[in-house]
Each structure stands twice: as structure tokens, then as C-alpha cells.
Design a protein around this motif. Sequence first.
Motif, short mmCIF file in Angstrom:
data_model
loop_
_atom_site.label_atom_id
_atom_site.label_comp_id
_atom_site.label_asym_id
_atom_site.label_seq_id
_atom_site.Cartn_x
_atom_site.Cartn_y
_atom_site.Cartn_z
N GLN A 146 0.84 -1.20 0.00
CA GLN A 146 0.00 0.00 0.00
C GLN A 146 0.87 1.25 0.00
N GLU A 147 1.93 1.23 0.81
CA GLU A 147 2.82 2.38 0.87
C GLU A 147 3.52 2.60 -0.47
N MET A 148 3.96 1.52 -1.10
CA MET A 148 4.64 1.64 -2.39
C MET A 148 3.67 2.11 -3.47
N MET A 149 2.44 1.62 -3.44
CA MET A 149 1.44 2.07 -4.42
C MET A 149 1.15 3.55 -4.24
N ALA A 150 1.11 3.99 -2.99
CA ALA A 150 0.88 5.41 -2.71
C ALA A 150 2.03 6.26 -3.26
N VAL A 151 3.25 5.77 -3.13
CA VAL A 151 4.41 6.49 -3.66
C VAL A 151 4.27 6.63 -5.17
N VAL A 152 3.88 5.56 -5.84
CA VAL A 152 3.73 5.60 -7.30
C VAL A 152 2.64 6.60 -7.69
N THR A 153 1.48 6.48 -7.05
CA THR A 153 0.38 7.36 -7.43
C THR A 153 0.64 8.82 -7.02
N ASN A 154 1.38 9.04 -5.93
CA ASN A 154 1.73 10.41 -5.53
C ASN A 154 2.64 11.08 -6.55
N GLU A 155 3.37 10.29 -7.29
CA GLU A 155 4.23 10.84 -8.36
C GLU A 155 3.45 10.99 -9.66
N ASP A 156 2.13 10.77 -9.58
CA ASP A 156 1.26 10.91 -10.74
C ASP A 156 1.67 9.97 -11.87
N LEU A 157 1.99 8.74 -11.46
CA LEU A 157 2.35 7.70 -12.42
C LEU A 157 1.38 6.55 -12.20
N GLU A 158 0.80 6.05 -13.27
CA GLU A 158 -0.13 4.93 -13.14
C GLU A 158 0.64 3.68 -12.75
N LEU A 159 0.03 2.86 -11.88
CA LEU A 159 0.69 1.64 -11.42
C LEU A 159 1.08 0.74 -12.58
N GLN A 160 0.18 0.57 -13.53
CA GLN A 160 0.46 -0.29 -14.67
C GLN A 160 1.66 0.23 -15.45
N ARG A 161 1.72 1.53 -15.65
CA ARG A 161 2.85 2.11 -16.39
C ARG A 161 4.15 1.96 -15.60
N PHE A 162 4.08 2.19 -14.30
CA PHE A 162 5.27 1.99 -13.47
C PHE A 162 5.78 0.55 -13.61
N ASN A 163 4.86 -0.41 -13.55
CA ASN A 163 5.25 -1.81 -13.67
C ASN A 163 5.87 -2.12 -15.03
N GLU A 164 5.31 -1.53 -16.08
CA GLU A 164 5.88 -1.73 -17.43
C GLU A 164 7.31 -1.20 -17.49
N ILE A 165 7.50 -0.01 -16.97
CA ILE A 165 8.84 0.60 -16.98
C ILE A 165 9.79 -0.23 -16.11
N HIS A 166 9.30 -0.64 -14.96
CA HIS A 166 10.13 -1.43 -14.04
C HIS A 166 10.54 -2.76 -14.66
N GLN A 167 9.60 -3.43 -15.30
CA GLN A 167 9.92 -4.71 -15.95
C GLN A 167 10.98 -4.51 -17.03
N ALA A 168 10.87 -3.44 -17.77
CA ALA A 168 11.87 -3.14 -18.80
C ALA A 168 13.23 -2.85 -18.17
N GLU A 169 13.24 -2.20 -17.02
CA GLU A 169 14.50 -1.93 -16.31
C GLU A 169 15.14 -3.22 -15.83
N MET A 170 14.31 -4.18 -15.43
CA MET A 170 14.81 -5.44 -14.89
C MET A 170 15.26 -6.41 -15.97
N LYS B 158 9.68 10.63 -13.16
CA LYS B 158 8.74 10.12 -12.16
C LYS B 158 9.17 8.74 -11.68
N TYR B 159 9.59 7.88 -12.61
CA TYR B 159 10.04 6.53 -12.25
C TYR B 159 11.22 6.62 -11.28
N LYS B 160 12.19 7.45 -11.59
CA LYS B 160 13.37 7.59 -10.73
C LYS B 160 13.00 8.14 -9.36
N ALA B 161 12.03 9.05 -9.32
CA ALA B 161 11.58 9.60 -8.03
C ALA B 161 10.91 8.52 -7.19
N VAL B 162 10.10 7.68 -7.83
CA VAL B 162 9.44 6.58 -7.12
C VAL B 162 10.49 5.62 -6.56
#
Length: 154
Positions: free
Chosen positions: A59-83, A98-102
Motif C-alpha cells: 500500500q505504501e509503495m502504491m501510494a508512492v507511485v500514485t503520488n508521483e502521478d504515475l499509473e501503477l500499470q505504467r510503473f510496472n511496465e517501466i520497471h519490468q523493462a529496467e529489470m 517520475k520513475y526515478k523519483a518513485v
Amino acid sequence: MKKFFSSLLFVFALGTASVTAQSTAMPQQQEKIEVSDAELEKFADVFQKMRMMNQQVQQEMMAVVTNEDLELQRFNEIHQAEMDPNKDIETTSEEDKKYKAVVAEIEVIQPKYQKQMQEVITESDLSMERYQQLAMALRSDVELQQRLQEILKS
């Protein structure tokens, strides 16, 4: 950064993995270990507390993502590509920012939860090594899984 996410996911997997889930990869055969009922009950208690902590951190991590005005699905897509070095994804400079801030905020959150998880384990009289050994055994030992399920039901 990759090490951070891998270690974070590994720690949470130990506490939250489905007891009956079988690995899709061929698991390495590991020797069966002896586990007393008392020890398994300690593990079950830690397992339940880890599940609750995992929900909190998610919940805390999801809040961080949404507080940066980044959609969770998009964050996950970017993160998977980073991994995955074989996965390529186009991002805007705004998304990168936004990704780097999260990630920076999550890196601050992670040690707090790791410490709490370690405390839960040590308070149970299980060592970190024994907890991990039991968690690994549960991945392939169906009898141990059934014993744990019985304890969790009561």
C-alpha cells in the motif's frame, strides 16, 4: 537499482508466497529437513505477520507511485523493462523522472520494512537462516506444506 528490487521482492516472497504454489521452473531437489510442530508453528506465526507487513508495504509503495502521478500499470511496465535487458520500452523524459523519483522513495522505505521483518523473525526464536531454510523447503515439500496449512487454518 536492480539489486534493490530483487532483494526486496525476495524478502517479500519469503513472507508472502503461497504455501502451495509450485515453482514453474524445475525446482532443485532438496533434502527433506526435519521440522518439529513447535518450529513450524513459530514459522506460521512469522509467515502471518509477514503477510500483514507485505500488505502495508504494498500500500505504501502504491501510494508512492500514485503520488508521483504515475499509473501503477505504467510503473510496472517501466520497471519490468529496467529489470529485463532484453525488454525495451519507450518512455518520455517525464516518465523517466517520475520513475526515478518513485524508486528513490522506495529505496528509503525498504530498509525500514526489512528491519521490521528481521525483528519479527528473531522475536520468534527462529534464526534468519532457519526461516529461509524452512521457506525454501516449503517450496518443494508437499507434506510440510500440508502441515503448515493445517496450522494456518487453526
